[in-house]
Scaffold this motif. Structure first.
Motif, PDB file in Angstrom:
ATOM      1  N   GLY A 126     -25.164   1.915  -5.356  1.00 16.55           N
ATOM      2  CA  GLY A 126     -24.037   1.364  -6.099  1.00 16.55           C
ATOM      3  C   GLY A 126     -24.104   1.687  -7.585  1.00 16.55           C
ATOM      4  N   SER A 127     -25.332   1.814  -8.118  1.00 13.83           N
ATOM      5  CA  SER A 127     -25.434   2.194  -9.526  1.00 13.83           C
ATOM      6  C   SER A 127     -25.090   3.672  -9.701  1.00 13.83           C
ATOM      7  N   PHE A 128     -25.425   4.501  -8.713  1.00 17.73           N
ATOM      8  CA  PHE A 128     -25.018   5.912  -8.766  1.00 17.73           C
ATOM      9  C   PHE A 128     -23.496   6.027  -8.806  1.00 17.73           C
ATOM     10  N   VAL A 129     -22.812   5.276  -7.941  1.00 12.25           N
ATOM     11  CA  VAL A 129     -21.355   5.339  -7.901  1.00 12.25           C
ATOM     12  C   VAL A 129     -20.755   4.830  -9.209  1.00 12.25           C
ATOM     13  N   SER A 130     -21.279   3.732  -9.724  1.00 11.98           N
ATOM     14  CA  SER A 130     -20.703   3.181 -10.959  1.00 11.98           C
ATOM     15  C   SER A 130     -20.994   4.070 -12.163  1.00 11.98           C
ATOM     16  N   ILE A 131     -22.203   4.626 -12.246  1.00 14.15           N
ATOM     17  CA  ILE A 131     -22.511   5.555 -13.343  1.00 14.15           C
ATOM     18  C   ILE A 131     -21.627   6.793 -13.246  1.00 14.15           C
ATOM     19  N   SER A 132     -21.472   7.323 -12.021  1.00 15.52           N
ATOM     20  CA  SER A 132     -20.686   8.540 -11.810  1.00 15.52           C
ATOM     21  C   SER A 132     -19.245   8.394 -12.274  1.00 15.52           C
ATOM     22  N   ASN A 133     -18.735   7.171 -12.212  1.00 20.25           N
ATOM     23  CA  ASN A 133     -17.320   6.952 -12.493  1.00 20.25           C
ATOM     24  C   ASN A 133     -17.061   6.193 -13.785  1.00 20.25           C
ATOM     25  N   ALA A 134     -18.114   5.899 -14.553  1.00 22.25           N
ATOM     26  CA  ALA A 134     -17.959   5.086 -15.758  1.00 22.25           C
ATOM     27  C   ALA A 134     -17.079   5.762 -16.802  1.00 22.25           C
ATOM     28  N   VAL A 135     -17.219   7.073 -16.959  1.00 24.77           N
ATOM     29  CA  VAL A 135     -16.437   7.769 -17.984  1.00 24.77           C
ATOM     30  C   VAL A 135     -14.974   7.845 -17.573  1.00 24.77           C
ATOM     31  N   ARG A 136     -14.706   8.276 -16.348  1.00 31.43           N
ATOM     32  CA  ARG A 136     -13.301   8.437 -15.934  1.00 31.43           C
ATOM     33  C   ARG A 136     -12.576   7.100 -15.840  1.00 31.43           C
ATOM     34  N   LEU A 137     -13.311   6.016 -15.581  1.00 37.22           N
ATOM     35  CA  LEU A 137     -12.682   4.706 -15.492  1.00 37.22           C
ATOM     36  C   LEU A 137     -12.727   3.945 -16.819  1.00 37.22           C
ATOM     37  N   HIS A 138     -13.255   4.583 -17.859  1.00 38.16           N
ATOM     38  CA  HIS A 138     -13.274   4.015 -19.206  1.00 38.16           C
ATOM     39  C   HIS A 138     -13.952   2.644 -19.226  1.00 38.16           C
ATOM     40  N   ALA A 139     -15.123   2.572 -18.623  1.00 34.29           N
ATOM     41  CA  ALA A 139     -15.875   1.317 -18.601  1.00 34.29           C
ATOM     42  C   ALA A 139     -16.259   0.909 -20.018  1.00 34.29           C
ATOM     43  N   ASP A 140     -16.193  -0.387 -20.290  1.00 34.69           N
ATOM     44  CA  ASP A 140     -16.571  -0.912 -21.601  1.00 34.69           C
ATOM     45  C   ASP A 140     -18.051  -1.244 -21.688  1.00 34.69           C
ATOM     46  N   ALA A 141     -18.704  -1.398 -20.544  1.00 35.21           N
ATOM     47  CA  ALA A 141     -20.151  -1.607 -20.489  1.00 35.21           C
ATOM     48  C   ALA A 141     -20.592  -1.319 -19.058  1.00 35.21           C
ATOM     49  N   LEU A 142     -21.901  -1.066 -18.917  1.00 34.25           N
ATOM     50  CA  LEU A 142     -22.436  -0.626 -17.626  1.00 34.25           C
ATOM     51  C   LEU A 142     -23.785  -1.295 -17.408  1.00 34.25           C
ATOM     52  N   VAL A 143     -24.009  -1.799 -16.176  1.00 38.35           N
ATOM     53  CA  VAL A 143     -25.285  -2.394 -15.804  1.00 38.35           C
ATOM     54  C   VAL A 143     -25.759  -1.699 -14.535  1.00 38.35           C
ATOM     55  N   SER A 144     -26.946  -1.074 -14.609  1.00 32.91           N
ATOM     56  CA  SER A 144     -27.467  -0.287 -13.492  1.00 32.91           C
ATOM     57  C   SER A 144     -28.824  -0.835 -13.077  1.00 32.91           C
ATOM     58  N   ILE A 145     -28.932  -1.245 -11.804  1.00 33.09           N
ATOM     59  CA  ILE A 145     -30.183  -1.763 -11.271  1.00 33.09           C
ATOM     60  C   ILE A 145     -30.774  -0.717 -10.328  1.00 33.09           C
ATOM     61  N   ALA A 146     -31.980  -0.244 -10.634  1.00 37.04           N
ATOM     62  CA  ALA A 146     -32.689   0.750  -9.824  1.00 37.04           C
ATOM     63  C   ALA A 146     -31.817   1.962  -9.505  1.00 37.04           C
ATOM     64  N   PRO A 147     -31.332   2.667 -10.528  1.00 36.45           N
ATOM     65  CA  PRO A 147     -30.498   3.847 -10.261  1.00 36.45           C
ATOM     66  C   PRO A 147     -31.312   4.910  -9.519  1.00 36.45           C
ATOM     67  N   PRO A 148     -30.780   5.477  -8.433  1.00 38.71           N
ATOM     68  CA  PRO A 148     -31.585   6.335  -7.563  1.00 38.71           C
ATOM     69  C   PRO A 148     -31.705   7.773  -8.036  1.00 38.71           C
ATOM     70  N   ALA A 149     -32.186   7.959  -9.264  1.00 37.79           N
ATOM     71  CA  ALA A 149     -32.461   9.306  -9.773  1.00 37.79           C
ATOM     72  C   ALA A 149     -33.500   9.969  -8.869  1.00 37.79           C
ATOM     73  N   GLY A 150     -33.272  11.227  -8.553  1.00 36.64           N
ATOM     74  CA  GLY A 150     -34.169  11.938  -7.656  1.00 36.64           C
ATOM     75  C   GLY A 150     -33.729  11.872  -6.209  1.00 36.64           C
ATOM     76  N   ARG A 151     -32.975  10.864  -5.863  1.00 35.89           N
ATOM     77  CA  ARG A 151     -32.437  10.744  -4.505  1.00 35.89           C
ATOM     78  C   ARG A 151     -30.985  11.207  -4.443  1.00 35.89           C
ATOM     79  N   TRP A 152     -30.291  11.129  -5.571  1.00 39.08           N
ATOM     80  CA  TRP A 152     -28.927  11.629  -5.715  1.00 39.08           C
ATOM     81  C   TRP A 152     -28.897  12.515  -6.948  1.00 39.08           C
ATOM     82  N   ASP A 153     -27.939  13.420  -6.994  1.00 38.26           N
ATOM     83  CA  ASP A 153     -27.873  14.388  -8.087  1.00 38.26           C
ATOM     84  C   ASP A 153     -27.272  13.748  -9.331  1.00 38.26           C
ATOM     85  N   PHE A 154     -28.134  13.414 -10.270  1.00 39.64           N
ATOM     86  CA  PHE A 154     -27.694  12.825 -11.532  1.00 39.64           C
ATOM     87  C   PHE A 154     -27.492  13.894 -12.618  1.00 39.64           C
TER      88      PHE A 154
END
Length: 228
Positions: A126-154
């Motif tokens: 869920g943090s991968f999905v939210s990070i991936s879309n934060a720019v296009r959705l113009h998020a005002d802030a972002l909270v990421s718990i255990a982002p799966p770097a290395g398991r998904w292409d960041f």
């Protein structure tokens, strides 16, 4: 047998409420909850859950603690099940369609709470999905718990520039903590990183510590009071 969900409301519910929202692959199951009026801020957060094919749902205990933490901070909250999970229609789409599911919930949140700051949050996939879309959705802030770097292409993600909190357990058995730290070091942005010692991926026996880390981490970014 569960009762069918009602259609999405035209206003943000004042109490905990579940409904069906029209999404890009069919109906999406959404649950909202409102902050205590005395603490409420002019902000709404949409929260994404872990991997659908590995048992992830919006009822995951880390997701529900994340929701509680942000609601106690004064934000109204919306959780939802990605396509193919729970009462949400459709099939898993490897993170791409799930981003469109998130966009549909964000569009509803902005429609019923015009003028609110819009935050995104997520745990693991869920943090991968939210990070991936934060720019296009113009998020005002972002909270990421255990982002799966290395398991998904960041590597190709557009780096958010909004305020950003990352919480990572140092004994995560699913996501390699060092890979997360190396990825953070590679970013142009400077997210706030909280490293939690003796903490596994699912924050066993550390959920209250996670609550404290989130509430402390976002307190300086909170939007103004909803009333007054």
């Amino acid at each position: 047998m569960n009762e069918p969900l009602v259609d999405a409301p035209d206003t943000f519910p004042a109490q905990a409420f579940s409904f069906a929202l029209a999404g890009p692959a069919g109906k999406l199951e959404v649950t909202t909850d409102a902050a205590d009026p005395a603490e409420a801020r002019r902000g709404t957060v949409v929260i994404c859950h872990p991997h659908p094919l590995q048992g992830g749902t919006m009822h995951n205990k880390v997701v529900t603690m994340l929701e509680r933490s942000l609601r106690e901070s004064g934000l109204d909250t919306a959780r939802f099940n990605f396509r193919g999970v729970g009462a949400s229609e459709g099939e898993f789409d490897n993170g791409l369609g799930e981003g469109d599911d998130l966009a549909a919930v964000v569009e509803w949140a902005r429609r019923v709470h015009p003028g609110d700051a819009l935050w995104l949050a997520g745990f693991s996939f869920g943090s991968f999905v939210s990070i991936s879309n934060a720019v296009r959705l113009h998020a005002d802030a972002l909270v990421s718990i255990a982002p799966p770097a290395g398991r998904w292409d960041f590597s190709s993600l557009r780096t958010p520039t909004c305020p950003w909190l990352i919480v990572q357990g140092e004994e995560d058995e699913v996501v390699d903590p060092q890979t997360v730290y190396d990825w953070i070091d590679s970013l142009d942005a400077e997210p706030v990183l909280v490293r939690m010692p003796e903490t596994s991926h699912f924050f066993h026996r550390r959920l209250m510590d996670l609550r404290g880390a989130v509430k402390h981490g976002v307190k300086d970014w909170l939007p103004p009071a909803r009333q007054g």
